[in-house]
Scaffold this motif. Structure first.
Motif, PDB file in Angstrom:
ATOM      1  N   VAL A 121      36.359  52.140  14.965  1.00 45.85           N
ATOM      2  CA  VAL A 121      37.749  52.507  14.717  1.00 45.85           C
ATOM      3  C   VAL A 121      38.293  52.982  16.051  1.00 45.85           C
ATOM      4  O   VAL A 121      37.979  54.074  16.514  1.00 45.85           O
ATOM      5  CB  VAL A 121      37.867  53.660  13.695  1.00 45.85           C
ATOM      6  CG1 VAL A 121      39.330  53.959  13.420  1.00 45.85           C
ATOM      7  CG2 VAL A 121      37.128  53.316  12.423  1.00 45.85           C
ATOM      8  N   LEU A 122      39.044  52.133  16.709  1.00 44.24           N
ATOM      9  CA  LEU A 122      39.494  52.512  18.043  1.00 44.24           C
ATOM     10  C   LEU A 122      40.657  53.501  17.955  1.00 44.24           C
ATOM     11  O   LEU A 122      41.572  53.312  17.161  1.00 44.24           O
ATOM     12  CB  LEU A 122      39.918  51.271  18.829  1.00 44.24           C
ATOM     13  CG  LEU A 122      38.746  50.378  19.229  1.00 44.24           C
ATOM     14  CD1 LEU A 122      39.243  49.200  20.053  1.00 44.24           C
ATOM     15  CD2 LEU A 122      37.689  51.149  20.007  1.00 44.24           C
ATOM     16  N   PRO A 123      40.574  54.562  18.755  1.00 45.37           N
ATOM     17  CA  PRO A 123      41.699  55.493  18.785  1.00 45.37           C
ATOM     18  C   PRO A 123      42.960  54.740  19.220  1.00 45.37           C
ATOM     19  O   PRO A 123      42.885  53.837  20.050  1.00 45.37           O
ATOM     20  CB  PRO A 123      41.296  56.503  19.862  1.00 45.37           C
ATOM     21  CG  PRO A 123      39.824  56.334  20.036  1.00 45.37           C
ATOM     22  CD  PRO A 123      39.531  54.918  19.686  1.00 45.37           C
ATOM     23  N   ASP A 124      44.070  55.091  18.661  1.00 43.17           N
ATOM     24  CA  ASP A 124      45.310  54.438  19.075  1.00 43.17           C
ATOM     25  C   ASP A 124      45.984  55.252  20.184  1.00 43.17           C
ATOM     26  O   ASP A 124      45.473  56.267  20.636  1.00 43.17           O
ATOM     27  CB  ASP A 124      46.245  54.236  17.883  1.00 43.17           C
ATOM     28  CG  ASP A 124      46.602  55.540  17.211  1.00 43.17           C
ATOM     29  OD1 ASP A 124      46.251  56.607  17.757  1.00 43.17           O
ATOM     30  OD2 ASP A 124      47.218  55.494  16.129  1.00 43.17           O
ATOM     31  N   SER A 125      47.129  54.755  20.576  1.00 43.93           N
ATOM     32  CA  SER A 125      47.851  55.376  21.670  1.00 43.93           C
ATOM     33  C   SER A 125      48.130  56.847  21.369  1.00 43.93           C
ATOM     34  O   SER A 125      47.968  57.733  22.222  1.00 43.93           O
ATOM     35  CB  SER A 125      49.167  54.628  21.878  1.00 43.93           C
ATOM     36  OG  SER A 125      49.888  55.203  22.909  1.00 43.93           O
ATOM     37  N   TYR A 126      48.495  57.112  20.148  1.00 46.10           N
ATOM     38  CA  TYR A 126      48.807  58.475  19.734  1.00 46.10           C
ATOM     39  C   TYR A 126      47.594  59.381  19.891  1.00 46.10           C
ATOM     40  O   TYR A 126      47.681  60.490  20.434  1.00 46.10           O
ATOM     41  CB  TYR A 126      49.279  58.439  18.276  1.00 46.10           C
ATOM     42  CG  TYR A 126      49.515  59.781  17.654  1.00 46.10           C
ATOM     43  CD1 TYR A 126      50.220  60.763  18.335  1.00 46.10           C
ATOM     44  CD2 TYR A 126      49.046  60.069  16.374  1.00 46.10           C
ATOM     45  CE1 TYR A 126      50.441  61.999  17.764  1.00 46.10           C
ATOM     46  CE2 TYR A 126      49.264  61.307  15.794  1.00 46.10           C
ATOM     47  CZ  TYR A 126      49.952  62.265  16.491  1.00 46.10           C
ATOM     48  OH  TYR A 126      50.177  63.483  15.928  1.00 46.10           O
ATOM     49  N   ASP A 131      42.107  49.471  27.189  1.00 46.42           N
ATOM     50  CA  ASP A 131      43.199  49.468  26.220  1.00 46.42           C
ATOM     51  C   ASP A 131      44.542  49.752  26.885  1.00 46.42           C
ATOM     52  O   ASP A 131      45.240  50.677  26.501  1.00 46.42           O
ATOM     53  CB  ASP A 131      42.882  50.531  25.151  1.00 46.42           C
ATOM     54  CG  ASP A 131      43.760  50.372  23.930  1.00 46.42           C
ATOM     55  OD1 ASP A 131      44.518  49.389  23.871  1.00 46.42           O
ATOM     56  OD2 ASP A 131      43.698  51.241  23.053  1.00 46.42           O
ATOM     57  N   THR A 132      44.874  48.942  27.878  1.00 36.17           N
ATOM     58  CA  THR A 132      46.069  49.261  28.667  1.00 36.17           C
ATOM     59  C   THR A 132      47.349  49.260  27.826  1.00 36.17           C
ATOM     60  O   THR A 132      48.339  49.854  28.226  1.00 36.17           O
ATOM     61  CB  THR A 132      46.243  48.269  29.836  1.00 36.17           C
ATOM     62  OG1 THR A 132      46.107  46.948  29.317  1.00 36.17           O
ATOM     63  CG2 THR A 132      45.229  48.500  30.929  1.00 36.17           C
ATOM     64  N   SER A 133      47.302  48.614  26.681  1.00 33.13           N
ATOM     65  CA  SER A 133      48.507  48.597  25.861  1.00 33.13           C
ATOM     66  C   SER A 133      48.802  49.980  25.261  1.00 33.13           C
ATOM     67  O   SER A 133      49.903  50.251  24.805  1.00 33.13           O
ATOM     68  CB  SER A 133      48.392  47.567  24.739  1.00 33.13           C
ATOM     69  OG  SER A 133      47.385  47.971  23.834  1.00 33.13           O
ATOM     70  N   SER A 134      47.780  50.846  25.271  1.00 26.45           N
ATOM     71  CA  SER A 134      47.996  52.204  24.752  1.00 26.45           C
ATOM     72  C   SER A 134      48.600  53.156  25.775  1.00 26.45           C
ATOM     73  O   SER A 134      48.957  54.277  25.439  1.00 26.45           O
ATOM     74  CB  SER A 134      46.667  52.809  24.280  1.00 26.45           C
ATOM     75  OG  SER A 134      46.240  52.177  23.101  1.00 26.45           O
ATOM     76  N   LEU A 135      48.647  52.698  27.032  1.00 25.97           N
ATOM     77  CA  LEU A 135      49.137  53.607  28.075  1.00 25.97           C
ATOM     78  C   LEU A 135      50.582  54.000  27.842  1.00 25.97           C
ATOM     79  O   LEU A 135      51.384  53.218  27.369  1.00 25.97           O
ATOM     80  CB  LEU A 135      49.035  52.912  29.439  1.00 25.97           C
ATOM     81  CG  LEU A 135      47.633  52.694  29.995  1.00 25.97           C
ATOM     82  CD1 LEU A 135      47.714  51.764  31.199  1.00 25.97           C
ATOM     83  CD2 LEU A 135      46.998  54.023  30.371  1.00 25.97           C
ATOM     84  N   ASN A 136      50.900  55.216  28.190  1.00 20.03           N
ATOM     85  CA  ASN A 136      52.306  55.634  28.164  1.00 20.03           C
ATOM     86  C   ASN A 136      52.584  56.715  29.202  1.00 20.03           C
ATOM     87  O   ASN A 136      51.681  57.218  29.849  1.00 20.03           O
ATOM     88  CB  ASN A 136      52.708  56.085  26.754  1.00 20.03           C
ATOM     89  CG  ASN A 136      51.878  57.259  26.294  1.00 20.03           C
ATOM     90  OD1 ASN A 136      51.441  58.064  27.087  1.00 20.03           O
ATOM     91  ND2 ASN A 136      51.655  57.332  24.986  1.00 20.03           N
ATOM     92  N   GLN A 137      53.850  57.085  29.306  1.00 17.32           N
ATOM     93  CA  GLN A 137      54.270  58.085  30.295  1.00 17.32           C
ATOM     94  C   GLN A 137      53.691  59.462  30.005  1.00 17.32           C
ATOM     95  O   GLN A 137      53.477  60.247  30.913  1.00 17.32           O
ATOM     96  CB  GLN A 137      55.795  58.236  30.269  1.00 17.32           C
ATOM     97  CG  GLN A 137      56.554  57.004  30.648  1.00 17.32           C
ATOM     98  CD  GLN A 137      57.834  56.926  29.859  1.00 17.32           C
ATOM     99  OE1 GLN A 137      57.836  57.099  28.641  1.00 17.32           O
ATOM    100  NE2 GLN A 137      58.943  56.663  30.548  1.00 17.32           N
ATOM    101  N   PHE A 138      53.463  59.729  28.743  1.00 20.29           N
ATOM    102  CA  PHE A 138      52.966  61.064  28.383  1.00 20.29           C
ATOM    103  C   PHE A 138      51.584  61.323  28.978  1.00 20.29           C
ATOM    104  O   PHE A 138      51.301  62.384  29.515  1.00 20.29           O
ATOM    105  CB  PHE A 138      52.917  61.220  26.863  1.00 20.29           C
ATOM    106  CG  PHE A 138      54.261  61.085  26.209  1.00 20.29           C
ATOM    107  CD1 PHE A 138      55.159  62.132  26.237  1.00 20.29           C
ATOM    108  CD2 PHE A 138      54.626  59.902  25.595  1.00 20.29           C
ATOM    109  CE1 PHE A 138      56.404  62.023  25.640  1.00 20.29           C
ATOM    110  CE2 PHE A 138      55.871  59.777  24.998  1.00 20.29           C
ATOM    111  CZ  PHE A 138      56.763  60.844  25.021  1.00 20.29           C
ATOM    112  N   MET A 139      50.705  60.303  28.854  1.00 19.43           N
ATOM    113  CA  MET A 139      49.357  60.454  29.409  1.00 19.43           C
ATOM    114  C   MET A 139      49.417  60.672  30.904  1.00 19.43           C
ATOM    115  O   MET A 139      48.763  61.560  31.445  1.00 19.43           O
ATOM    116  CB  MET A 139      48.542  59.173  29.180  1.00 19.43           C
ATOM    117  CG  MET A 139      48.245  58.858  27.755  1.00 19.43           C
ATOM    118  SD  MET A 139      47.338  57.291  27.688  1.00 19.43           S
ATOM    119  CE  MET A 139      47.541  56.954  25.948  1.00 19.43           C
TER     120      MET A 139
END
Length: 241
Positions: free
Chosen positions: A27-32, A61-69
């Motif tokens: 179960v891969l962790p999602d972006s959240y 999982d580069t699609s999970s990247l965001n500005q918050f991280m």
RNA sequence: AAGCUGCUCC
């Protein structure tokens, strides 16, 4: 959801354990989930673990990247005295097409201001302008605090005016910085007057700022003034500690 | 839902 709640409670060991278990069970962790974990680790000064986790996301999982991280990590790296690493991730973020926003740039401006790197601060401010990103109240508070530490009171007032002109409402951090500047300049009376004025204008009164002035007056043996402030604290509903 | 600003004292 479970991860988010655990992050909120600050139990990063448990959160990391659960993440491992999720991965083991495919179960891969999602972006959240990643974002919650990384920001929690940064808040708890576990920046190395946060960076390792960010690298894992970058690898798989580069699609999970965001500005918050990125902002969390950049901020934590600056705060722990690793500006080069912080800038590395800032550049990486840009390279990947994640647009830094005002919050990201604020973290960097604050980082450089702590290092006294004025020209780098200016570079980021220019960048903000070039990208049509609007400064927010935190941006001005960061600059104000920087100036007040050096007792540049005229710069402080220029920024204070700017805050109003841009339609922001000064908050307790704004107030703290201005009063700090006066205290450092041994203009305690002016600081106290300013605090009273800001409270009169509706700025949220603040225990820390009162404490700063009361401490200063106490050091100088001006106890009548110290007690006057204590009375004002009580009358505006700020409890002494 | 998550990321930025406090050299007050302790």
């Amino acid at each position: 959801t479970l991860l988010a709640k655990i992050c909120e409670l600050g139990n990063f060991n448990l959160a990391l354990l659960i993440m491992d278990e999720m991965i083991q069970n495919n179960v891969l962790p999602d972006s959240y989930a990643y974002t919650c974990l990384i920001s929690m680790l940064c808040r708890m000064e576990k920046v190395v673990t946060a960076v390792i986790l960010l690298e894992r996301v970058l690898e798989r999982d580069t699609s999970s990247l965001n500005q918050f991280m990125y902002t969390s990590v950049i901020n934590a790296l600056f705060k722990t005295g690793q500006p080069k690493a912080a800038i590395y991730y800032f550049e990486d973020m840009v390279k990947r097409g994640l647009n830094p926003d005002t919050v990201t740039l604020n973290a960097i401006i604050d980082g450089f201001s702590r290092l006294g790197q004025v020209s780098k601060m200016d570079d980021i401010l220019s960048l903000m302008n070039d990208k049509s990103l609007l400064p927010n109240l935190a941006t001005y508070n960061i600059l104000l605090h920087f100036q007040s530490k050096q007792q540049n009171m005229s710069e402080c007032f220029a920024l204070y005016d700017m805050i109003a002109r841009k339609g922001f409402v000064p908050d307790k951090l704004t107030c703290h910085s201005i009063v700090l500047g006066f205290c450092k300049s041994s203009m305690t009376d002016v600081g106290a007057k300013f605090l009273k004025m800001m409270i009169g204008e509706g700025t949220e009164a603040d225990q820390l700022t009162f404490n700063m002035l009361i401490t200063k007056y106490s050091e100088r043996g001006e106890l009548v003034k110290a007690f006057d402030l204590l009375n004002i604290m009580n009358s505006v509903g700020v409890s002494p500690n």
